[in-house]
Design an enzyme around this catalytic site. Structure first.
Site, PDB file in Angstrom:
ATOM      1  N   THR A 185       0.812  -1.212   0.000  1.00 26.78           N
ATOM      2  CA  THR A 185       0.000   0.000   0.000  1.00 26.78           C
ATOM      3  C   THR A 185       0.848   1.266   0.000  1.00 26.78           C
ATOM      4  O   THR A 185       1.974   1.260   0.542  1.00 26.78           O
ATOM      5  CB  THR A 185      -0.894  -0.003   1.261  1.00 26.78           C
ATOM      6  N   TYR A 211      -1.571   0.112  10.267  1.00 23.14           N
ATOM      7  CA  TYR A 211      -1.873  -0.579   9.005  1.00 23.14           C
ATOM      8  C   TYR A 211      -0.670  -0.513   8.063  1.00 23.14           C
ATOM      9  O   TYR A 211      -0.169  -1.535   7.581  1.00 23.14           O
ATOM     10  CB  TYR A 211      -3.118   0.030   8.345  1.00 23.14           C
TER      11      TYR A 211
END
Ligand code: UDP
Length: 328
Positions: A117, A143
């Protein structure tokens, strides 16, 4: 090749399975715990319902199946949740990925494609925008950190075990749905802008909130690089082939073009003809002003050739999928 797709019932995973089935002859096995994924989104392959936290099962399964390649999507991915429940992210994303990599190495898997990501970059300084793969990785939430740690485990494992190669794909903002209308994003309690805007356009929501118009951007709202899910899916197929003749590598996945929140909402209104209510509110914690990929590397090395680089088409396919969900 015999390919394991973890998280193949999810939004991006199901589009990759669809392309593997449509365009290749590979044998597909999907593993998913169906906590956030949907059985009916899996258009091809054999389905195994299981959880990657069951390490004994994963070890036996991998030994028995003898996969050639793994495409690993299964993960938790809600940024605010990761801030309040970081251990869930470090266990589910990092620890379970470490175990999967261990089982992959031990069972002779040759290729590992990893969903990463842009959150691994954190809040890059303006001088790094558009963001290439050399930009420092300084995640600002668990995350992003859980994914970066998994990347590092993968790199070390590949260094130590020659013949085990990886491609890390760092996704920017993924949106839209299959143009044929077969699958799309079915996520419950969605928070992503284009999905939420599509819900506002179908009337599922009475309005959409804009989180801040006081950023240092031309219209004051945040800028993101929105990539159509089928273009992103195609990068995974290219990555599998790439590893036949190339070493492990990392690629940013985006179009090198940013749109502001307000531009996205205006586009959704234009393509749907629905003038849904938009309300400006304060900033959402942890939102960087601008995240735009520099996609030169993926275009030149992976021969990434996007077909849906069109914000109107992205919004339209998201809206059409939303209408199908409403009708269900
Ligand atoms: N956003 C917004 N309203 C929403 C959802 C998102 O204004 O209902 C904004 C958000 O603040 C960010 C951009 O849209 O600036 C993209 O957010 P999203 O959650 O889609 O993806 P992120 O970039 O956070 O991964």
């Amino acid at each position: 090749m015999k390919i394991l797709v973890t998280g193949g019932a999810g939004y991006i995973g199901s589009h990759v399975v669809k392309q593997l089935g449509d365009y290749t002859k590979h044998e597909i096995v999907v593993l998913d715990n169906l906590v956030t994924g949907f059985r009916e989104s899996i258009l091809y392959g054999r389905f195994v319902e299981a959880d990657l936290s069951d390490w004994d099962f994963v070890a036996d399964f991998m030994k028995k199946e003898q996969f050639d390649a793994i495409i690993h999507f299964a993960a938790s991915l809600i940024v605010p949740e990761s801030v309040v429940n970081p251990l869930k992210y470090y266990l589910n994303n990092t620890a379970n990925t470490a175990n999967l990599i261990k089982c992959a190495v031990e069972s002779g898997v040759k290729k590992f494609i990893f969903s990463s990501t842009a959150a691994t970059y954190g809040e890059p300084d303006k001088k790094y925008i558009p963001i290439n793969e050399e930009c420092p990785t300084v995640p600002i939430n668990p995350y992003g950190m859980s994914k970066l740690m998994s990347e590092n485990i993968l790199k070390d494992a590949s260094y130590a075990h020659k013949g085990f190669k990886y491609v890390i794909l760092r996704y920017f903002n993924v949106a839209g749905a299959d143009v044929g209308g077969r699958i799309g994003q079915s996520t419950k309690d969605a928070t992503h802008l284009i999905k939420v805007a599509a819900e506002a356009a179908t009337g599922k929501r009475d309005k959409i909130l804009v989180f801040g118009t006081d950023y240092d951007t031309p219209d004051g709202s945040c800028i993101r690089d929105y990539i159509h899910v089928d273009d992103l899916a195609s990068a995974h197929l290219l990555a599998l082939d790439y590893l036949d003749d190339n070493d492990s590598d990392i690629f940013n996945c985006g179009y090198s073009r940013g749109y502001s929140v307000l531009e996205v909402l205006n586009t959704m209104k234009k393509v749907t003809g629905v003038n849904f209510k938009v309300e400006i509110t304060g900033r959402r914690a942890g939102d960087p002003a601008e995240l735009v990929a520099d996609n030169k590397k993926i275009v030149s090395k992976l021969k990434f050739n996007p077909k849906y680089n069109d914000l109107e088409l992205i919004c339209k396919t998201a809206y059409e999928w939303e209408k199908r969900l409403e009708a269900k």
